[in-house]
Design a protein around this motif. Structure first.
Motif, PDB file in Angstrom:
ATOM      1  N   GLU A  95       0.625  -0.916  -0.047  1.00  0.00           N
ATOM      2  CA  GLU A  95       0.352  -0.252  -0.562  1.00  0.00           C
ATOM      3  C   GLU A  95       0.185   1.038  -0.287  1.00  0.00           C
ATOM      4  OE1 GLU A  95      -3.361  -0.390   2.551  1.00  0.00           O
ATOM      5  OE2 GLU A  95      -2.445  -1.711   3.888  1.00  0.00           O
ATOM      6  N   ILE A  96       0.388   2.553  -0.331  1.00  0.00           N
ATOM      7  CA  ILE A  96       1.509   3.604  -0.580  1.00  0.00           C
ATOM      8  C   ILE A  96       0.727   4.139   0.621  1.00  0.00           C
ATOM      9  CG2 ILE A  96       1.791   4.084  -3.402  1.00  0.00           C
ATOM     10  CD1 ILE A  96      -1.102   5.876  -2.572  1.00  0.00           C
ATOM     11  N   VAL A  97       0.066   3.591   1.704  1.00  0.00           N
ATOM     12  CA  VAL A  97       0.011   4.576   3.047  1.00  0.00           C
ATOM     13  C   VAL A  97      -0.721   3.287   4.008  1.00  0.00           C
ATOM     14  CG1 VAL A  97      -2.035   5.579   3.144  1.00  0.00           C
ATOM     15  CG2 VAL A  97      -0.041   6.157   5.082  1.00  0.00           C
ATOM     16  N   HIS A  98       0.348   2.364   5.139  1.00  0.00           N
ATOM     17  CA  HIS A  98      -0.216   1.296   5.566  1.00  0.00           C
ATOM     18  C   HIS A  98      -1.201   1.345   6.327  1.00  0.00           C
ATOM     19  CE1 HIS A  98      -0.232  -2.411   7.551  1.00  0.00           C
ATOM     20  NE2 HIS A  98       1.076  -1.912   8.120  1.00  0.00           N
ATOM     21  N   SER A  99      -2.140   1.238   5.821  1.00  0.00           N
ATOM     22  CA  SER A  99      -3.707   0.758   6.226  1.00  0.00           C
ATOM     23  C   SER A  99      -4.421  -0.649   6.790  1.00  0.00           C
ATOM     24  CB  SER A  99      -4.792   1.582   5.859  1.00  0.00           C
ATOM     25  OG  SER A  99      -5.150   1.310   4.035  1.00  0.00           O
ATOM     26  N   GLY A 100      -3.673  -1.297   6.191  1.00  0.00           N
ATOM     27  CA  GLY A 100      -4.726  -2.454   5.945  1.00  0.00           C
ATOM     28  C   GLY A 100      -6.052  -2.848   5.320  1.00  0.00           C
ATOM     29  N   LEU A 101      -6.161  -1.607   4.930  1.00  0.00           N
ATOM     30  CA  LEU A 101      -7.985  -1.425   3.951  1.00  0.00           C
ATOM     31  C   LEU A 101      -7.835  -1.378   2.415  1.00  0.00           C
ATOM     32  CD1 LEU A 101      -8.837   1.598   5.917  1.00  0.00           C
ATOM     33  CD2 LEU A 101      -8.907  -0.992   6.497  1.00  0.00           C
ATOM     34  N   VAL A 133      -6.693  12.215  11.440  1.00  0.00           N
ATOM     35  CA  VAL A 133      -6.923  10.786  11.439  1.00  0.00           C
ATOM     36  C   VAL A 133      -5.536  10.294  11.705  1.00  0.00           C
ATOM     37  CG1 VAL A 133      -8.894  10.164  10.128  1.00  0.00           C
ATOM     38  CG2 VAL A 133      -6.742  11.450   8.659  1.00  0.00           C
ATOM     39  N   ARG A 134      -4.431  11.345  11.994  1.00  0.00           N
ATOM     40  CA  ARG A 134      -3.283  10.863  11.899  1.00  0.00           C
ATOM     41  C   ARG A 134      -2.803   9.698  12.955  1.00  0.00           C
ATOM     42  NH1 ARG A 134      -0.714  16.360  12.153  1.00  0.00           N
ATOM     43  NH2 ARG A 134      -2.185  16.441  13.392  1.00  0.00           N
ATOM     44  N   SER A 135      -1.597  10.215  13.553  1.00  0.00           N
ATOM     45  CA  SER A 135      -1.375   9.760  14.600  1.00  0.00           C
ATOM     46  C   SER A 135      -0.550  10.277  15.960  1.00  0.00           C
ATOM     47  CB  SER A 135       0.673   8.951  14.302  1.00  0.00           C
ATOM     48  OG  SER A 135       0.543   7.456  13.321  1.00  0.00           O
ATOM     49  N   ASP A 136      -0.558   9.647  16.899  1.00  0.00           N
ATOM     50  CA  ASP A 136      -0.672  10.593  18.355  1.00  0.00           C
ATOM     51  C   ASP A 136       0.456  11.444  18.349  1.00  0.00           C
ATOM     52  OD1 ASP A 136       0.796   8.464  18.966  1.00  0.00           O
ATOM     53  OD2 ASP A 136       0.124   7.249  20.351  1.00  0.00           O
ATOM     54  N   TYR A 137       1.615  10.694  17.797  1.00  0.00           N
ATOM     55  CA  TYR A 137       2.844  12.100  17.507  1.00  0.00           C
ATOM     56  C   TYR A 137       2.611  12.952  16.863  1.00  0.00           C
ATOM     57  CZ  TYR A 137       4.097   9.205  13.258  1.00  0.00           C
ATOM     58  OH  TYR A 137       4.232   8.575  11.932  1.00  0.00           O
ATOM     59  N   GLU A 138       2.365  13.641  16.297  1.00  0.00           N
ATOM     60  CA  GLU A 138       1.542  14.091  15.256  1.00  0.00           C
ATOM     61  C   GLU A 138       0.461  14.717  15.316  1.00  0.00           C
ATOM     62  OE1 GLU A 138       1.397  12.432  10.813  1.00  0.00           O
ATOM     63  OE2 GLU A 138       1.245  10.452  11.647  1.00  0.00           O
ATOM     64  N   HIS A 139      -0.699  14.735  15.569  1.00  0.00           N
ATOM     65  CA  HIS A 139      -1.687  15.209  16.965  1.00  0.00           C
ATOM     66  C   HIS A 139      -1.109  15.777  17.941  1.00  0.00           C
ATOM     67  CE1 HIS A 139      -3.189  12.939  19.265  1.00  0.00           C
ATOM     68  NE2 HIS A 139      -3.426  12.050  17.946  1.00  0.00           N
ATOM     69  N   SER A 140      -0.135  15.075  18.906  1.00  0.00           N
ATOM     70  CA  SER A 140       0.540  16.204  19.795  1.00  0.00           C
ATOM     71  C   SER A 140       1.406  17.213  20.063  1.00  0.00           C
ATOM     72  CB  SER A 140       1.970  15.179  20.524  1.00  0.00           C
ATOM     73  OG  SER A 140       2.809  14.971  19.746  1.00  0.00           O
ATOM     74  N   ASN A 154      -0.181   4.173  14.874  1.00  0.00           N
ATOM     75  CA  ASN A 154       0.010   3.971  13.534  1.00  0.00           C
ATOM     76  C   ASN A 154      -0.911   4.652  12.575  1.00  0.00           C
ATOM     77  OD1 ASN A 154       3.019   3.287  13.070  1.00  0.00           O
ATOM     78  ND2 ASN A 154       2.001   1.826  14.907  1.00  0.00           N
ATOM     79  N   PHE A 155      -1.369   4.772  11.408  1.00  0.00           N
ATOM     80  CA  PHE A 155      -2.801   5.035  10.638  1.00  0.00           C
ATOM     81  C   PHE A 155      -2.909   3.325  10.791  1.00  0.00           C
ATOM     82  CE2 PHE A 155      -4.780   5.310   5.881  1.00  0.00           C
ATOM     83  CZ  PHE A 155      -6.476   6.419   6.722  1.00  0.00           C
ATOM     84  N   ARG A 156      -2.963   2.324  10.287  1.00  0.00           N
ATOM     85  CA  ARG A 156      -2.950   1.267  10.193  1.00  0.00           C
ATOM     86  C   ARG A 156      -3.785   0.740  11.652  1.00  0.00           C
ATOM     87  NH1 ARG A 156       2.219  -0.306  11.357  1.00  0.00           N
ATOM     88  NH2 ARG A 156       2.633  -1.583  13.020  1.00  0.00           N
ATOM     89  N   LYS A 186      -8.629   6.771   2.700  1.00  0.00           N
ATOM     90  CA  LYS A 186      -9.276   5.737   2.598  1.00  0.00           C
ATOM     91  C   LYS A 186     -10.050   5.577   4.346  1.00  0.00           C
ATOM     92  CE  LYS A 186      -5.843   2.525   0.422  1.00  0.00           C
ATOM     93  NZ  LYS A 186      -6.017   0.721   0.322  1.00  0.00           N
ATOM     94  N   ALA A 187      -9.198   6.632   4.696  1.00  0.00           N
ATOM     95  CA  ALA A 187      -9.816   7.016   5.954  1.00  0.00           C
ATOM     96  C   ALA A 187     -11.652   7.732   5.736  1.00  0.00           C
ATOM     97  CB  ALA A 187      -9.407   7.851   7.060  1.00  0.00           C
ATOM     98  N   SER A 188     -11.046   8.083   5.052  1.00  0.00           N
ATOM     99  CA  SER A 188     -13.084   8.844   4.436  1.00  0.00           C
ATOM    100  C   SER A 188     -13.828   7.493   3.831  1.00  0.00           C
ATOM    101  CB  SER A 188     -13.074  10.221   3.927  1.00  0.00           C
ATOM    102  OG  SER A 188     -12.572  10.151   3.070  1.00  0.00           O
ATOM    103  N   ALA A 189     -13.019   7.010   3.061  1.00  0.00           N
ATOM    104  CA  ALA A 189     -14.460   6.248   2.353  1.00  0.00           C
ATOM    105  C   ALA A 189     -14.595   4.672   3.428  1.00  0.00           C
ATOM    106  CB  ALA A 189     -12.879   5.666   1.079  1.00  0.00           C
ATOM    107  N   PHE A 190     -13.553   4.431   4.316  1.00  0.00           N
ATOM    108  CA  PHE A 190     -14.040   3.100   5.040  1.00  0.00           C
ATOM    109  C   PHE A 190     -15.617   3.871   6.820  1.00  0.00           C
ATOM    110  CE2 PHE A 190     -12.773   0.774   9.019  1.00  0.00           C
ATOM    111  CZ  PHE A 190     -13.064  -0.360   8.677  1.00  0.00           C
ATOM    112  N   LEU A 191     -15.503   4.942   6.389  1.00  0.00           N
ATOM    113  CA  LEU A 191     -15.903   5.867   7.689  1.00  0.00           C
ATOM    114  C   LEU A 191     -17.412   5.506   6.277  1.00  0.00           C
ATOM    115  CD1 LEU A 191     -14.552   8.607   8.788  1.00  0.00           C
ATOM    116  CD2 LEU A 191     -15.105   6.638  10.318  1.00  0.00           C
TER     117      LEU A 191
END
Length: 322
Positions: A95-101, A133-140, A154-156, A186-191
């Protein structure tokens, strides 16, 4: 400061028939242009962040837009007085960003794209939830005012949080955002797949919002995946929202712990950075594998057997970017 270099952030969901062959050719193309950075290639598309001289980056963008597969790429371009990377990595992944989706194709269905101006107009409405939808270290170190953030490393891990989000916000309009837009696809599509009805995404992410809307109401800094670590995006009402991991004073200076076994991404003020020799704790400071600290708290990723010149002897004289 003479900003001679461009820093490109981009992605494109588009079918690539032979990712490994593309990887080799594209790597050679980047070498020809003296570009540095990281590109992920997969059957579903490209995800890249590169730096180089402005004229070389312009050539790269022109060549990509000339290819019908990548004509829709929306490059986010920043400027610097030097490279933002020390190496070039072009890798193939599932995947181009690891999501498992893997089953989700953003070209088939995804959240409605909002231009920065549209996002700004919608984000404070009572019937809207702004979702990071980012990881905790990013939004911290930075996030939109009143945004819902997720406790994920992680986004996954994002899909695991959706049931909890559904219980709280199913009847709300969901506005997702991330650094450059790729995770939101992918996050919005999964929602939507999970039953949310009104789902939107900030087109171009935080970076584009900073460029086109002045970053208004984005509190703190935006975490980025190059040697700048975190950048300012808000020129309207900037604030600092993070505190030093060591002494708890206000600080938005992001550091990777100098202990590679830990490698924690946290804010550490300059004073504590030097006193702790780049470590997040006394234990990490005394760890036998601790890396030398140069005052930045940024460390290049290990090559892990990656050969940057793979395919060099098979270089083609034409169409090396396709």
């Amino acid at each position: 400061m003479n900003k001679t270099h461009s820093i490109l952030l981009y992605y494109c969901y588009t079918p690539i028939e032979d990712p490994e062959a593309f990887r080799e050719q594209h790597h050679l193309f980047c070498l020809e242009l003296n570009l540095l950075g990281r590109i992920i290639v997969s059957k579903e598309g490209l995800n890249g962040t590169l730096s180089g001289l402005k004229e070389d980056c312009d050539k790269y963008m022109a060549a990509m837009h000339a290819d019908p597969r990548f004509a829709k790429i929306d490059f986010k371009v920043d400027y610097s007085d030097k490279h933002a990377f020390a190496k070039l990595h072009v890798r193939t992944k599932a995947e181009i960003v690891h999501s498992g989706l893997l089953h989700i194709d953003p070209n088939a269905r995804t959240g409605k794209h909002l231009a920065p101006k549209e996002f700004k107009e919608m984000k404070d409405r009572d019937d809207v939830v702004v979702l990071d939808v980012r990881s905790d270290y990013e939004h911290s170190v930075g996030r939109f005012k009143n945004a819902v953030t997720l406790d994920i490393e992680n986004f996954r891990e994002f899909p695991e949080k959706v049931q909890e989000l559904k219980e709280k916000y199913k009847d709300k309009k969901i506005l997702t955002y991330c650094t450059g837009g790729i995770k939101c696809e992918k996050a919005s599509a999964f929602l939507l797949e999970q039953g949310f009805e009104d789902v939107y995404q900030l087109h171009g992410g935080i970076i584009k919002y900073g460029m086109e809307a002045g970053g208004e109401d984005f509190e703190g800094k935006c975490y980025v995946f190059d040697n700048r670590v975190a950048v300012d995006v808000n020129t309207v009402n900037p604030t600092v929202v993070s505190r030093c991991h060591v002494c708890n004073t206000e600080s938005d200076r992001m550091v990777n712990c100098a202990n590679p076994v830990c490698n924690l991404h946290v804010p550490i003020c300059e004073k504590c950075g030097w006193e702790m020799d780049g470590a997040c704790s006394t234990e990490c400071k005394e760890h036998p594998e601790k890396r030398p600290y140069d005052g930045t708290g940024y460390y290049q990723k290990e090559m892990n057997g990656y050969n940057p010149l793979k395919g060099f002897n098979r270089k083609k004289k034409t169409d090396v970017h396709v």
